[in-house]
Design an enzyme around this catalytic site. Sequence first.
Site, PDB file in Angstrom:
ATOM      1  N   ASP A  62       0.841  -1.202   0.000  1.00 46.04           N
ATOM      2  CA  ASP A  62       0.000   0.000   0.000  1.00 46.04           C
ATOM      3  C   ASP A  62       0.880   1.258   0.000  1.00 46.04           C
ATOM      4  O   ASP A  62       0.373   2.380  -0.120  1.00 46.04           O
ATOM      5  CB  ASP A  62      -1.026   0.001   1.144  1.00 46.04           C
ATOM      6  CG  ASP A  62      -0.409   0.025   2.534  1.00 46.04           C
ATOM      7  OD1 ASP A  62       0.838  -0.048   2.637  1.00 46.04           O
ATOM      8  OD2 ASP A  62      -1.167   0.111   3.523  1.00 46.04           O
ATOM      9  N   SER A  63       2.208   1.074   0.076  1.00 48.29           N
ATOM     10  CA  SER A  63       3.138   2.191  -0.131  1.00 48.29           C
ATOM     11  C   SER A  63       2.969   2.786  -1.527  1.00 48.29           C
ATOM     12  O   SER A  63       3.473   3.875  -1.801  1.00 48.29           O
ATOM     13  CB  SER A  63       4.594   1.727   0.071  1.00 48.29           C
ATOM     14  OG  SER A  63       4.855   0.584  -0.715  1.00 48.29           O
TER      15      SER A  63
ATOM     16  N   GLU B 266      -1.676  -5.312   8.494  1.00 45.82           N
ATOM     17  CA  GLU B 266      -0.990  -4.689   9.632  1.00 45.82           C
ATOM     18  C   GLU B 266      -1.766  -4.940  10.925  1.00 45.82           C
ATOM     19  O   GLU B 266      -2.990  -4.987  10.916  1.00 45.82           O
ATOM     20  CB  GLU B 266      -0.875  -3.170   9.405  1.00 45.82           C
ATOM     21  CG  GLU B 266      -0.030  -2.811   8.206  1.00 45.82           C
ATOM     22  CD  GLU B 266       0.082  -1.306   7.981  1.00 45.82           C
ATOM     23  OE1 GLU B 266      -0.333  -0.510   8.857  1.00 45.82           O
ATOM     24  OE2 GLU B 266       0.587  -0.922   6.909  1.00 45.82           O
TER      25      GLU B 266
ATOM     26  N   ASP C  23      -1.132  -6.373  -0.471  1.00 42.20           N
ATOM     27  CA  ASP C  23      -1.160  -5.676   0.817  1.00 42.20           C
ATOM     28  C   ASP C  23      -2.560  -5.106   1.052  1.00 42.20           C
ATOM     29  O   ASP C  23      -3.048  -4.282   0.262  1.00 42.20           O
ATOM     30  CB  ASP C  23      -0.140  -4.528   0.745  1.00 42.20           C
ATOM     31  CG  ASP C  23       0.315  -4.065   2.116  1.00 42.20           C
ATOM     32  OD1 ASP C  23      -0.043  -4.694   3.125  1.00 42.20           O
ATOM     33  OD2 ASP C  23       1.057  -3.063   2.154  1.00 42.20           O
TER      34      ASP C  23
ATOM     35  N   GLU D 203       8.670  -3.764  11.233  1.00 40.71           N
ATOM     36  CA  GLU D 203       9.097  -2.467  10.689  1.00 40.71           C
ATOM     37  C   GLU D 203       9.530  -1.527  11.816  1.00 40.71           C
ATOM     38  O   GLU D 203       8.807  -1.339  12.810  1.00 40.71           O
ATOM     39  CB  GLU D 203       7.954  -1.822   9.881  1.00 40.71           C
ATOM     40  CG  GLU D 203       8.372  -0.463   9.308  1.00 40.71           C
ATOM     41  CD  GLU D 203       7.485   0.059   8.194  1.00 40.71           C
ATOM     42  OE1 GLU D 203       6.576  -0.653   7.740  1.00 40.71           O
ATOM     43  OE2 GLU D 203       7.728   1.206   7.763  1.00 40.71           O
TER      44      GLU D 203
ATOM     45  N   LYS E  58      -1.023  -9.488   2.927  1.00 41.18           N
ATOM     46  CA  LYS E  58      -0.361  -8.956   4.121  1.00 41.18           C
ATOM     47  C   LYS E  58      -1.331  -7.988   4.798  1.00 41.18           C
ATOM     48  O   LYS E  58      -2.048  -7.260   4.114  1.00 41.18           O
ATOM     49  CB  LYS E  58       0.936  -8.218   3.752  1.00 41.18           C
ATOM     50  CG  LYS E  58       1.599  -7.541   4.957  1.00 41.18           C
ATOM     51  CD  LYS E  58       2.970  -7.003   4.632  1.00 41.18           C
ATOM     52  CE  LYS E  58       2.976  -5.598   4.077  1.00 41.18           C
ATOM     53  NZ  LYS E  58       2.348  -4.577   4.962  1.00 41.18           N
TER      54      LYS E  58
HETATM   55  O1  KIV Z   1       3.425  -1.129   1.727  1.00 41.68           O
HETATM   56  C1  KIV Z   1       4.594  -1.505   1.823  1.00 41.68           C
HETATM   57  O2  KIV Z   1       5.444  -1.226   0.973  1.00 41.68           O
HETATM   58  C2  KIV Z   1       4.983  -2.245   3.012  1.00 41.68           C
HETATM   59  C3  KIV Z   1       6.432  -2.556   3.199  1.00 41.68           C
HETATM   60  C4  KIV Z   1       7.142  -1.365   3.673  1.00 41.68           C
HETATM   61  C5  KIV Z   1       6.645  -3.730   4.095  1.00 41.68           C
HETATM   62  O3  KIV Z   1       4.162  -2.562   3.817  1.00 41.68           O
END
Ligand code: KIV
Length: 266
Positions: A45-46, A116, A84, A183, A114
Amino acid sequence: MKKITVQDILKKKPEGRKITMLTAYDYPFARMVDEAGVDMVLVGDSVAMVVQGIENTLPVTMDEMVYHTKMAKRGVTNALLVGDMPFMSYQAGVSDALRNAGRFLKEGGAEAVKLEGGLEVIQTVEALTRAEIPVMCHIGLTPQAVHRMGGFKIQGRTEEAANRLIEEARELENAGAFAIVLEAVPMELAKRITKSVSIPTIGIGAGPHVDGQVLVLYDLLGIFERFLPKFAKRYAHMKEEGVKAIIQFRDEVEKGIFPSEDQSFK
Ligand code: KIV
């Protein structure tokens, strides 16, 4: 090179082989990461920050994440593709989480998701695992909690916070997670967490004593230049190279050098 599965990722920890993961959000960059032999491609999600230009990850939507996952999928042959889960795609309840995680696999072609969070996502991790959706967890600095944390800050500095992270890692493993991203936590704590669980830990700003490393690809390649987190390393300067190439194009057009006969039809 052979196709990497969740089972291959799990095996690397007891064998003492380091795991690598990089983000990619589209076909050409996913191809680069896959060709380089990296174990996992994370459609992170970055994307909100490094592609969409937003100041945090909160606004990116499920539809956008599925769109990026589909593009990345076409570039991946061997790596494990992880989608993510964006902010509010799983926080409101387990049924949202199941439906949205399912979209990553059914529509995006991801092989895992993934998400959080620690103790508050245990039931979600259990439900996804029961639904045969492999789950990677993410604790420590969790960017979707930016407002609670008061910014992107290192976590686990007090003994209480450190113990909580160790407990969360253990509970997430018990809930069925196949890996945990750590992280921005002190490296000694990351080492303790890594020793406390039998599933792999993947660090970003967690020092060297973890089972693998992940970076945001645009940091590694020097494309994202708004800021570079202390824990990231630039291995290339693609933004600078790109601007140089574009200036040369502009210059050559203005001087009548491009296109030459080579680029023209007779
Ligand atoms: O969204 C992302 O890029 C991440 C990584 C920094 C692990 O969650």
